[in-house]
Scaffold this motif. Structure first.
Motif, PDB file in Angstrom:
ATOM      1  N   ALA A   1     -62.435  26.920  42.346  1.00 47.27           N
ATOM      2  CA  ALA A   1     -62.082  28.379  42.430  1.00 47.27           C
ATOM      3  C   ALA A   1     -62.132  29.080  43.677  1.00 47.27           C
ATOM      4  CB  ALA A   1     -62.984  29.105  41.512  1.00 47.27           C
ATOM      5  N   ARG A   2     -63.116  28.784  44.587  1.00 48.34           N
ATOM      6  CA  ARG A   2     -63.094  29.383  45.924  1.00 48.34           C
ATOM      7  C   ARG A   2     -61.999  28.720  46.796  1.00 48.34           C
ATOM      8  NH1 ARG A   2     -67.963  28.627  46.675  1.00 48.34           N
ATOM      9  NH2 ARG A   2     -68.171  26.740  47.990  1.00 48.34           N
ATOM     10  N   ALA A   3     -61.829  27.332  46.697  1.00 47.36           N
ATOM     11  CA  ALA A   3     -60.799  26.793  47.504  1.00 47.36           C
ATOM     12  C   ALA A   3     -59.446  27.063  47.160  1.00 47.36           C
ATOM     13  CB  ALA A   3     -61.105  25.216  47.523  1.00 47.36           C
ATOM     14  N   PHE A   4     -59.137  27.415  46.014  1.00 45.78           N
ATOM     15  CA  PHE A   4     -57.547  27.336  45.594  1.00 45.78           C
ATOM     16  C   PHE A   4     -57.438  28.777  45.102  1.00 45.78           C
ATOM     17  CE2 PHE A   4     -58.145  22.667  44.561  1.00 45.78           C
ATOM     18  CZ  PHE A   4     -57.385  22.229  45.523  1.00 45.78           C
ATOM     19  N   LEU A   5     -58.273  29.441  44.571  1.00 44.07           N
ATOM     20  CA  LEU A   5     -58.141  30.558  44.047  1.00 44.07           C
ATOM     21  C   LEU A   5     -58.580  31.957  44.967  1.00 44.07           C
ATOM     22  CD1 LEU A   5     -58.667  30.301  40.344  1.00 44.07           C
ATOM     23  CD2 LEU A   5     -56.702  30.030  41.397  1.00 44.07           C
ATOM     24  N   GLY A   6     -59.449  31.434  45.888  1.00 42.92           N
ATOM     25  CA  GLY A   6     -59.984  32.645  46.590  1.00 42.92           C
ATOM     26  C   GLY A   6     -61.135  33.446  45.906  1.00 42.92           C
ATOM     27  N   THR A   7     -61.491  32.872  44.821  1.00 44.61           N
ATOM     28  CA  THR A   7     -62.694  33.643  44.179  1.00 44.61           C
ATOM     29  C   THR A   7     -64.165  33.028  44.323  1.00 44.61           C
ATOM     30  OG1 THR A   7     -61.063  33.956  42.459  1.00 44.61           O
ATOM     31  CG2 THR A   7     -63.235  34.116  41.685  1.00 44.61           C
ATOM     32  N   ASP A   8     -65.095  33.860  44.947  1.00 43.10           N
ATOM     33  CA  ASP A   8     -66.395  33.553  45.053  1.00 43.10           C
ATOM     34  C   ASP A   8     -67.136  33.755  43.762  1.00 43.10           C
ATOM     35  OD1 ASP A   8     -66.714  32.308  47.535  1.00 43.10           O
ATOM     36  OD2 ASP A   8     -66.395  34.417  48.365  1.00 43.10           O
ATOM     37  N   ILE A   9     -67.711  32.760  43.295  1.00 41.20           N
ATOM     38  CA  ILE A   9     -68.702  32.819  41.881  1.00 41.20           C
ATOM     39  C   ILE A   9     -70.090  32.611  42.421  1.00 41.20           C
ATOM     40  CG2 ILE A   9     -68.965  32.337  39.598  1.00 41.20           C
ATOM     41  CD1 ILE A   9     -65.972  31.341  39.375  1.00 41.20           C
ATOM     42  N   GLU A  10     -70.961  33.493  41.924  1.00 43.97           N
ATOM     43  CA  GLU A  10     -72.265  33.388  42.502  1.00 43.97           C
ATOM     44  C   GLU A  10     -72.925  32.201  41.699  1.00 43.97           C
ATOM     45  OE1 GLU A  10     -76.623  35.695  42.212  1.00 43.97           O
ATOM     46  OE2 GLU A  10     -74.771  36.639  41.546  1.00 43.97           O
ATOM     47  N   ARG A  11     -73.548  31.260  42.481  1.00 41.21           N
ATOM     48  CA  ARG A  11     -74.219  30.222  42.089  1.00 41.21           C
ATOM     49  C   ARG A  11     -75.475  30.808  41.342  1.00 41.21           C
ATOM     50  NH1 ARG A  11     -75.571  24.207  44.917  1.00 41.21           N
ATOM     51  NH2 ARG A  11     -75.937  23.151  42.798  1.00 41.21           N
ATOM     52  N   PRO A  12     -75.934  30.466  40.062  1.00 36.07           N
ATOM     53  CA  PRO A  12     -77.224  30.762  39.621  1.00 36.07           C
ATOM     54  C   PRO A  12     -78.395  30.112  39.758  1.00 36.07           C
ATOM     55  CG  PRO A  12     -75.915  29.183  38.039  1.00 36.07           C
ATOM     56  CD  PRO A  12     -75.227  29.503  39.111  1.00 36.07           C
ATOM     57  N   THR A  13     -79.407  30.650  39.662  1.00 38.90           N
ATOM     58  CA  THR A  13     -80.852  30.032  39.702  1.00 38.90           C
ATOM     59  C   THR A  13     -81.341  29.815  38.278  1.00 38.90           C
ATOM     60  OG1 THR A  13     -81.211  31.593  41.683  1.00 38.90           O
ATOM     61  CG2 THR A  13     -83.102  30.523  40.515  1.00 38.90           C
ATOM     62  N   TYR A  14     -81.534  28.543  38.144  1.00 37.67           N
ATOM     63  CA  TYR A  14     -81.665  28.047  36.707  1.00 37.67           C
ATOM     64  C   TYR A  14     -83.128  28.479  36.559  1.00 37.67           C
ATOM     65  CZ  TYR A  14     -77.299  26.131  37.332  1.00 37.67           C
ATOM     66  OH  TYR A  14     -75.776  25.584  37.476  1.00 37.67           O
ATOM     67  N   LYS A  15     -83.353  28.357  35.253  1.00 38.24           N
ATOM     68  CA  LYS A  15     -84.984  28.631  34.639  1.00 38.24           C
ATOM     69  C   LYS A  15     -85.719  27.419  34.890  1.00 38.24           C
ATOM     70  CE  LYS A  15     -87.269  30.240  30.553  1.00 38.24           C
ATOM     71  NZ  LYS A  15     -87.231  30.517  29.151  1.00 38.24           N
ATOM     72  N   PRO A  16     -86.804  27.556  35.611  1.00 40.98           N
ATOM     73  CA  PRO A  16     -87.668  26.134  35.773  1.00 40.98           C
ATOM     74  C   PRO A  16     -88.280  25.632  34.493  1.00 40.98           C
ATOM     75  CG  PRO A  16     -88.595  28.116  36.748  1.00 40.98           C
ATOM     76  CD  PRO A  16     -87.276  28.638  36.012  1.00 40.98           C
ATOM     77  N   PRO A  17     -88.549  24.293  34.454  1.00 42.14           N
ATOM     78  CA  PRO A  17     -89.344  23.961  33.269  1.00 42.14           C
ATOM     79  C   PRO A  17     -90.806  24.495  33.428  1.00 42.14           C
ATOM     80  CG  PRO A  17     -88.471  22.118  34.576  1.00 42.14           C
ATOM     81  CD  PRO A  17     -88.202  23.430  35.518  1.00 42.14           C
ATOM     82  N   LYS A  18     -91.425  24.870  32.223  1.00 37.37           N
ATOM     83  CA  LYS A  18     -92.664  25.339  31.782  1.00 37.37           C
ATOM     84  C   LYS A  18     -93.782  24.735  32.695  1.00 37.37           C
ATOM     85  CE  LYS A  18     -91.517  27.685  27.788  1.00 37.37           C
ATOM     86  NZ  LYS A  18     -92.088  28.134  26.337  1.00 37.37           N
ATOM     87  N   SER A  19     -93.663  23.425  32.946  1.00 41.99           N
ATOM     88  CA  SER A  19     -94.646  22.688  33.719  1.00 41.99           C
ATOM     89  C   SER A  19     -93.970  21.438  34.058  1.00 41.99           C
ATOM     90  CB  SER A  19     -95.749  22.296  32.737  1.00 41.99           C
ATOM     91  OG  SER A  19     -95.559  21.306  31.608  1.00 41.99           O
ATOM     92  N   HIS A  20     -94.803  20.463  34.661  1.00 49.34           N
ATOM     93  CA  HIS A  20     -94.190  19.281  35.332  1.00 49.34           C
ATOM     94  C   HIS A  20     -94.247  17.902  34.312  1.00 49.34           C
ATOM     95  CE1 HIS A  20     -93.413  21.123  39.270  1.00 49.34           C
ATOM     96  NE2 HIS A  20     -94.799  21.495  39.334  1.00 49.34           N
ATOM     97  N   SER A  21     -94.650  18.353  32.944  1.00 50.16           N
ATOM     98  CA  SER A  21     -94.514  17.263  32.135  1.00 50.16           C
ATOM     99  C   SER A  21     -93.431  16.860  31.635  1.00 50.16           C
ATOM    100  CB  SER A  21     -95.521  18.006  30.825  1.00 50.16           C
ATOM    101  OG  SER A  21     -94.535  18.822  30.196  1.00 50.16           O
ATOM    102  N   LEU A  22     -93.116  15.761  31.311  1.00 52.35           N
ATOM    103  CA  LEU A  22     -91.810  14.932  31.085  1.00 52.35           C
ATOM    104  C   LEU A  22     -91.270  15.748  29.855  1.00 52.35           C
ATOM    105  CD1 LEU A  22     -89.903  12.845  31.181  1.00 52.35           C
ATOM    106  CD2 LEU A  22     -91.203  11.343  29.720  1.00 52.35           C
ATOM    107  N   TRP A  23     -91.812  16.267  28.830  1.00 48.80           N
ATOM    108  CA  TRP A  23     -91.264  17.025  27.591  1.00 48.80           C
ATOM    109  C   TRP A  23     -90.575  18.389  28.199  1.00 48.80           C
ATOM    110  CZ3 TRP A  23     -89.153  16.865  23.257  1.00 48.80           C
ATOM    111  CH2 TRP A  23     -89.190  18.025  22.429  1.00 48.80           C
ATOM    112  N   HIS A  24     -91.539  19.136  28.719  1.00 48.91           N
ATOM    113  CA  HIS A  24     -90.777  20.295  29.582  1.00 48.91           C
ATOM    114  C   HIS A  24     -89.513  20.109  30.376  1.00 48.91           C
ATOM    115  CE1 HIS A  24     -94.691  22.594  28.616  1.00 48.91           C
ATOM    116  NE2 HIS A  24     -93.991  22.829  27.595  1.00 48.91           N
ATOM    117  N   ARG A  25     -89.611  19.135  31.043  1.00 54.98           N
ATOM    118  CA  ARG A  25     -88.361  18.638  32.148  1.00 54.98           C
ATOM    119  C   ARG A  25     -87.252  18.273  31.092  1.00 54.98           C
ATOM    120  NH1 ARG A  25     -90.717  15.180  37.098  1.00 54.98           N
ATOM    121  NH2 ARG A  25     -92.061  16.680  38.114  1.00 54.98           N
TER     122      ARG A  25
END
Length: 411
Positions: free
Chosen positions: A72-96
């Motif tokens: 979109a930025r290259a062809f349409l000249g539109t800048d779309i903000e890249r989000p900050t994703y919600k991190p896992p609650k912990s480093h456990s495999l299930w939460h990831r």
């Protein structure tokens, strides 16, 4: 008239046309990939394999969405903000594994690349091909219709367009229609950009959560800095002051001259402690900023700077207090860096109110090479800007110059 015809020769028209045609290819790929992965993952959820497949699918959607933002930025000249994703609650495999499913922005991205983009891409492709094909067909009709044996198109009445008096009106119609094509392309490109922006920008809830977290982090960082400054500065001087006054009290009767010298030393320590507390208070929130506004506060800041500063402030009205404070600290930190690290000999500060945005730019002629590192001063400035829903950009090539630019909302 020239303005109406100009898009026919502008690069933008053909970039947008290419983007609309590319939509079908990209949409087909994404629809095939995500339909396969989601169907496979959902059908295998009763096993141990299904959940990792769906998790990988959601992470792939994030990567695909990033690619769509770049396109979109290259062809349409539109800048779309890249989000900050919600991190896992912990480093456990299930939460990831389950973390992407709890993120609203990721769900929006999945819906866009899997369903919205393929359907919208098909429409864009059909429109782009049709609006270009009809006038170009009409304009090129004489090349093959008049002299080509059996090549002339056949009308619904059974007659063929194979004579000049029948072809010329079609050519004229094509020439009349051709200038409208770029405007139709621009309209659908604008719609394409609007749909992408709506689906790919961060969720408002996630933005508010991230802004709140950054505000708390900034407040805690400022609090720790104040604690360090008080401990290392004013507190030590006040302790020294207390000791000098204690020794002066002991020698008041036995050695008045020594006691007088100690009181003089204590007075000097008191003056230095007051100066440090005044500087500390100015660093927390300068009184001149509250009383007289951003222009006066920046003028005082420029006057105290060890680097000569050219100041240009143009404000139509006074910005909100939070924006004023953020702008002040951005300029203060940038000037401090210019003097302390960049070895600059001159700096310029420009502050302009443009519509509902406050644009700030601080430039210096120092050595450059400034980088935004986690926990560093520039990262702190970016966090301050984000806390009021603004943005910060840094350009600092080796050898200089360094330019720190920020856009803060005034509404």
């Amino acid at each position: 008239m020239s303005r109406f015809l100009k898009p026919l020769i502008q690069r933008r028209t053909y970039l947008e046309t290419f983007d609309l045609l590319l939509d079908l290819v990209v949409g087909t790929i994404w629809f095939t990939v995500f339909t396969t992965l989601i169907a496979t993952g959902a059908s295998l959820l009763i096993t141990l394999v299904g959940l990792p497949i769906l998790t990988a699918t959601f992470y792939l959607a994030r990567a695909a969405a990033h690619g769509e933002r770049v396109r979109a930025r290259a062809f349409l000249g539109t800048d779309i903000e890249r989000p900050t994703y919600k991190p896992p609650k912990s480093h456990s495999l299930w939460h990831r594994l389950v973390a992407p499913f709890a993120d609203r922005t990721t769900w929006k991205e999945v819906v866009y690349v899997w369903l919205v983009q393929p359907v919208h891409g098909l429409v864009n492709f059909v429109v782009a091909v049709t609006v270009w094909a009809i006038p170009l067909w009409a304009i090129t009709l004489p090349i093959y219709a008049v002299h080509g044996q059996g090549a002339a198109p056949e009308l619904w009445s059974g007659e063929r367009l194979d004579t000049w008096h029948e072809v010329i009106p079609v050519v004229i119609g094509g020439l009349v229609a051709l200038p409208f094509v770029p405007w139709i392309i621009r309209g659908f490109a604008a719609l394409d950009a609007a749909v992408a922006r709506a689906c790919l920008r961060p969720s408002k809830v996630d933005q508010l959560r991230a802004t709140q977290a950054r505000s708390v982090d900034i407040a805690m960082s400022d609090r720790r800095q104040i604690e360090r400054d008080l401990h290392d500065g004013a507190q030590q001087r006040l302790l020294s002051l207390g000791m000098d006054l204690g020794m002066a009290l002991e020698k008041f009767d036995s050695d008045p001259d020594a006691a007088r010298g100690l009181v003089g030393d204590a007075h000097g320590e008191l003056q230095r402690a007051i100066a440090e507390l005044r500087n500390l208070a100015r660093g927390i929130h300068p009184a001149v900023l509250t009383d007289r506004g951003l222009d006066a506060a920046l003028s005082a800041l420029a006057a105290r700077s060890t680097v000569p500063v050219q100041l240009d402030v143009r404000l139509k009205e006074r910005p909100p207090a939070s924006v004023e404070a953020t702008a002040y600290f951005i300029v203060a930190e940038a000037l401090t860096n210019a003097a302390r690290y960049a070895n600059a000999t001159a700096a310029s500060v420009s502050v302009r109110q443009q519509g509902d945005k406050l644009h700030i730019e601080v430039a210096d002629d120092g050595v450059g090479g400034a980088e935004q590192r986690p926990g560093g001063g520039l990262a702190g400035l970016a966090g301050r800007a984000s806390s009021v829903e603004g943005s910060l950009r840094i350009s600092s090539p080796k050898g200089g110059p360094t330019v720190v630019a920020a856009d803060l909302p005034c509404a």
